[in-house]
Write a protein that holds these residues in place. Structure first.
Motif, PDB file in Angstrom:
ATOM      1  N   GLY A   1       1.905 -12.672  10.019  1.00 56.02           N
ATOM      2  CA  GLY A   1       3.125 -12.680  10.806  1.00 56.02           C
ATOM      3  C   GLY A   1       4.043 -11.564  10.358  1.00 56.02           C
ATOM      4  O   GLY A   1       3.619 -10.433  10.288  1.00 56.02           O
ATOM      5  N   ASP A   2       5.252 -11.872  10.019  1.00 59.61           N
ATOM      6  CA  ASP A   2       6.242 -10.857   9.662  1.00 59.61           C
ATOM      7  C   ASP A   2       6.600 -10.921   8.186  1.00 59.61           C
ATOM      8  O   ASP A   2       6.710 -11.985   7.613  1.00 59.61           O
ATOM      9  CB  ASP A   2       7.544 -11.055  10.454  1.00 59.61           C
ATOM     10  N   ARG A   3       6.814  -9.747   7.609  1.00 61.06           N
ATOM     11  CA  ARG A   3       7.311  -9.677   6.237  1.00 61.06           C
ATOM     12  C   ARG A   3       8.060  -8.362   6.046  1.00 61.06           C
ATOM     13  O   ARG A   3       7.721  -7.355   6.649  1.00 61.06           O
ATOM     14  CB  ARG A   3       6.170  -9.756   5.212  1.00 61.06           C
ATOM     15  N   LEU A   4       9.037  -8.359   5.176  1.00 56.28           N
ATOM     16  CA  LEU A   4       9.691  -7.123   4.762  1.00 56.28           C
ATOM     17  C   LEU A   4       9.388  -6.873   3.290  1.00 56.28           C
ATOM     18  O   LEU A   4       9.437  -7.783   2.477  1.00 56.28           O
ATOM     19  CB  LEU A   4      11.217  -7.229   4.924  1.00 56.28           C
ATOM     20  N   VAL A   5       9.051  -5.634   2.970  1.00 51.91           N
ATOM     21  CA  VAL A   5       8.910  -5.214   1.577  1.00 51.91           C
ATOM     22  C   VAL A   5      10.055  -4.261   1.317  1.00 51.91           C
ATOM     23  O   VAL A   5      10.144  -3.211   1.934  1.00 51.91           O
ATOM     24  CB  VAL A   5       7.559  -4.499   1.346  1.00 51.91           C
ATOM     25  N   ALA A   6      10.951  -4.609   0.405  1.00 52.12           N
ATOM     26  CA  ALA A   6      12.209  -3.883   0.271  1.00 52.12           C
ATOM     27  C   ALA A   6      12.315  -3.111  -1.031  1.00 52.12           C
ATOM     28  O   ALA A   6      11.892  -3.580  -2.078  1.00 52.12           O
ATOM     29  CB  ALA A   6      13.385  -4.868   0.339  1.00 52.12           C
ATOM     30  N   ALA A   7      12.883  -1.916  -0.969  1.00 55.66           N
ATOM     31  CA  ALA A   7      13.220  -1.143  -2.160  1.00 55.66           C
ATOM     32  C   ALA A   7      14.680  -1.395  -2.487  1.00 55.66           C
ATOM     33  O   ALA A   7      15.566  -1.056  -1.719  1.00 55.66           O
ATOM     34  CB  ALA A   7      12.989   0.351  -1.909  1.00 55.66           C
ATOM     35  N   ALA A   8      14.920  -2.000  -3.650  1.00 53.22           N
ATOM     36  CA  ALA A   8      16.286  -2.399  -3.997  1.00 53.22           C
ATOM     37  C   ALA A   8      17.047  -1.298  -4.715  1.00 53.22           C
ATOM     38  O   ALA A   8      18.247  -1.420  -4.939  1.00 53.22           O
ATOM     39  CB  ALA A   8      16.254  -3.660  -4.871  1.00 53.22           C
ATOM     40  N   GLY A   9      16.392  -0.234  -5.107  1.00 54.61           N
ATOM     41  CA  GLY A   9      17.066   0.857  -5.790  1.00 54.61           C
ATOM     42  C   GLY A   9      16.464   2.188  -5.394  1.00 54.61           C
ATOM     43  O   GLY A   9      15.299   2.270  -5.000  1.00 54.61           O
ATOM     44  N   ALA A  10      17.256   3.265  -5.514  1.00 57.88           N
ATOM     45  CA  ALA A  10      16.808   4.575  -5.061  1.00 57.88           C
ATOM     46  C   ALA A  10      15.551   5.025  -5.781  1.00 57.88           C
ATOM     47  O   ALA A  10      14.709   5.727  -5.222  1.00 57.88           O
ATOM     48  CB  ALA A  10      17.926   5.603  -5.260  1.00 57.88           C
ATOM     49  N   GLY A  11      15.371   4.639  -7.040  1.00 54.79           N
ATOM     50  CA  GLY A  11      14.197   5.035  -7.805  1.00 54.79           C
ATOM     51  C   GLY A  11      12.913   4.448  -7.278  1.00 54.79           C
ATOM     52  O   GLY A  11      11.820   4.898  -7.649  1.00 54.79           O
ATOM     53  N   GLU A  12      13.006   3.441  -6.412  1.00 58.21           N
ATOM     54  CA  GLU A  12      11.814   2.788  -5.897  1.00 58.21           C
ATOM     55  C   GLU A  12      11.380   3.341  -4.543  1.00 58.21           C
ATOM     56  O   GLU A  12      10.325   2.970  -4.025  1.00 58.21           O
ATOM     57  CB  GLU A  12      12.051   1.277  -5.782  1.00 58.21           C
ATOM     58  N   ASP A  13      12.168   4.234  -3.965  1.00 59.74           N
ATOM     59  CA  ASP A  13      11.840   4.747  -2.633  1.00 59.74           C
ATOM     60  C   ASP A  13      10.504   5.477  -2.614  1.00 59.74           C
ATOM     61  O   ASP A  13       9.722   5.346  -1.670  1.00 59.74           O
ATOM     62  CB  ASP A  13      12.949   5.683  -2.139  1.00 59.74           C
ATOM     63  N   ALA A  14      10.231   6.270  -3.670  1.00 63.08           N
ATOM     64  CA  ALA A  14       8.973   7.014  -3.711  1.00 63.08           C
ATOM     65  C   ALA A  14       7.793   6.054  -3.797  1.00 63.08           C
ATOM     66  O   ALA A  14       6.770   6.261  -3.134  1.00 63.08           O
ATOM     67  CB  ALA A  14       8.975   7.978  -4.900  1.00 63.08           C
ATOM     68  N   ARG A  15       7.937   5.005  -4.605  1.00 64.10           N
ATOM     69  CA  ARG A  15       6.857   4.019  -4.707  1.00 64.10           C
ATOM     70  C   ARG A  15       6.669   3.292  -3.384  1.00 64.10           C
ATOM     71  O   ARG A  15       5.547   2.931  -3.020  1.00 64.10           O
ATOM     72  CB  ARG A  15       7.149   3.011  -5.830  1.00 64.10           C
ATOM     73  N   LEU A  16       7.764   3.063  -2.675  1.00 62.14           N
ATOM     74  CA  LEU A  16       7.657   2.402  -1.376  1.00 62.14           C
ATOM     75  C   LEU A  16       6.875   3.277  -0.402  1.00 62.14           C
ATOM     76  O   LEU A  16       6.044   2.786   0.367  1.00 62.14           O
ATOM     77  CB  LEU A  16       9.049   2.109  -0.818  1.00 62.14           C
ATOM     78  N   HIS A  17       7.136   4.592  -0.445  1.00 62.72           N
ATOM     79  CA  HIS A  17       6.396   5.514   0.426  1.00 62.72           C
ATOM     80  C   HIS A  17       4.914   5.513   0.062  1.00 62.72           C
ATOM     81  O   HIS A  17       4.039   5.512   0.942  1.00 62.72           O
ATOM     82  CB  HIS A  17       6.961   6.926   0.320  1.00 62.72           C
ATOM     83  N   ASP A  18       4.601   5.484  -1.242  1.00 62.15           N
ATOM     84  CA  ASP A  18       3.202   5.415  -1.677  1.00 62.15           C
ATOM     85  C   ASP A  18       2.555   4.132  -1.168  1.00 62.15           C
ATOM     86  O   ASP A  18       1.379   4.119  -0.786  1.00 62.15           O
ATOM     87  CB  ASP A  18       3.112   5.475  -3.202  1.00 62.15           C
ATOM     88  N   LEU A  19       3.334   3.053  -1.181  1.00 65.97           N
ATOM     89  CA  LEU A  19       2.825   1.777  -0.694  1.00 65.97           C
ATOM     90  C   LEU A  19       2.518   1.860   0.801  1.00 65.97           C
ATOM     91  O   LEU A  19       1.521   1.321   1.274  1.00 65.97           O
ATOM     92  CB  LEU A  19       3.861   0.678  -0.958  1.00 65.97           C
ATOM     93  N   ALA A  20       3.362   2.568   1.534  1.00 66.87           N
ATOM     94  CA  ALA A  20       3.129   2.751   2.963  1.00 66.87           C
ATOM     95  C   ALA A  20       1.842   3.533   3.209  1.00 66.87           C
ATOM     96  O   ALA A  20       1.056   3.214   4.115  1.00 66.87           O
ATOM     97  CB  ALA A  20       4.315   3.464   3.605  1.00 66.87           C
TER      98      ALA A  20
END
Length: 314
Positions: A73-92
């Motif tokens: 169904g639906d889920r959000l995976v959230a980056a809570a701090g600016a330092g995690e944005d790059a890891r979030l992109h890698d996750l994508a």
């Protein structure tokens, strides 16, 4: 010994029941028996989890985990701090490599899905869902019985060995002859293997997941599922927020080393289980490698305030 059974599956969790159902679907006329040591199916891991159907974005592309995790169904995976944005992109990127549809969102777009979410960026993962896995297991048990199989509860396998035509099993309900033996014993899988003459070279090291209930009005802030960005160096995902099918909201899990394989309370203790865990060399290697995040998990276990802060961060 009674007439041989074509396939005996040990373990009445969702894996064992799904295996039995698959055998009956593929082998017409096969006799299949599921043996479950508890009085009911889905008593342990199947009936004691968060109920999340994972999409596969965390898993290595091409791995079995990635291939299996495709429903939802639906889920959000959230980056809570600016330092995690790059890891979030890698996750994508990992998600796309696994053919999991995701959308990278800026904070404003993320809050269209979860108005109270605190993040610097997010992934929207439409293919993640929620399920009552205990109910799924009970339905599978009905399907197995309806297809001519048998689900026998309250029967423990105490030993066994290969025989001329398959397997000779000892149970506390008497001996059973089987053409094929499938072990789906979950928390007891390694012990079952050793009792039937095979040392898998690994041990179950039990971890207990701890959750906190989120009550109204805080529960009303969450619409679906919100996960933090995982640190790829560590095996722990971190505290996240889940709204279950019945609308109940919980935070967690916090993962701590358990004192018993089937001990679901904080102070549940099995001297045998604990001794085996501490004596197994792999436990020492695990602690040596991950002692720092493990210590963080333990701190949250001992301090509800720390646990709540981890959830509030989202």
């Amino acid at each position: 010994m009674a007439r041989p059974v074509d396939v005996v599956v040990v373990g009445g969790g969702i894996l064992g029941l799904a295996t039995a159902h698959a055998v009956l679907q593929r082998l017409e006329g096969a006799s299949v028996v599921v043996l479950e040591k508890e009085a009911e199916v889905a008593t342990h891991q199947t009936g004691r989890n968060s109920g999340v159907v994972h999409s596969g974005i965390y898993y290595a592309p091409g791995s079995l985990k990635a291939r299996l995790a495709v429903e939802g169904g639906d889920r959000l995976v959230a980056a809570a701090g600016a330092g995690e944005d790059a890891r979030l992109h890698d996750l994508a990127e990992r998600a796309r490599a696994n053919d999991v549809s995701v959308a990278e969102l800026a904070p404003g777009a993320a809050r269209e899905h979860e108005p109270h979410l605190h993040c610097t960026s997010a992934l929207h993962v439409p293919s993640t869902g929620r399920a009552d896995f205990g109910a799924v297991a009970r339905r599978l048990a009905d399907l197995v019985a309806g297809a001519g199989g048998s689900v026998r509860t309250g029967v423990r396998v105490t030993g066994g060995h290969p025989a001329v035509d398959g397997w000779a099993l000892d149970t506390d309900a008497g001996p059973i002859a089987a053409g094929f033996l499938v072990g789906c014993a979950g928390l007891q899988a390694d012990r079952l293997a050793r009792r039937t003459g095979h040392d898998p070279g690994v041990r179950i090291v039990p971890f207990r997941g701890e959750y906190l209930d989120v009550l109204a009005p805080s529960a009303d802030l969450l619409h679906g599922l919100v996960y933090p960005v995982p640190d790829p160096r560590f095996p722990f995902l971190g505290v996240h927020l889940t709204r279950s099918l019945d609308g109940h909201v919980h935070a967690g899990p916090n993962a701590v080393l358990a004192l018993a394989r089937e001990g679901y309370g904080r102070w549940s203790l099995s001297p045998r289980d604990l001794a085996e865990t501490l004596a197994w060399p792999g436990t020492g290697r695990l602690i040596g490698r991950y002692w720092r995040p493990g210590l963080d998990e333990l701190r949250r276990s001992l301090s509800r305030r720390r646990f709540v802060r981890a959830a509030q961060r989202l």
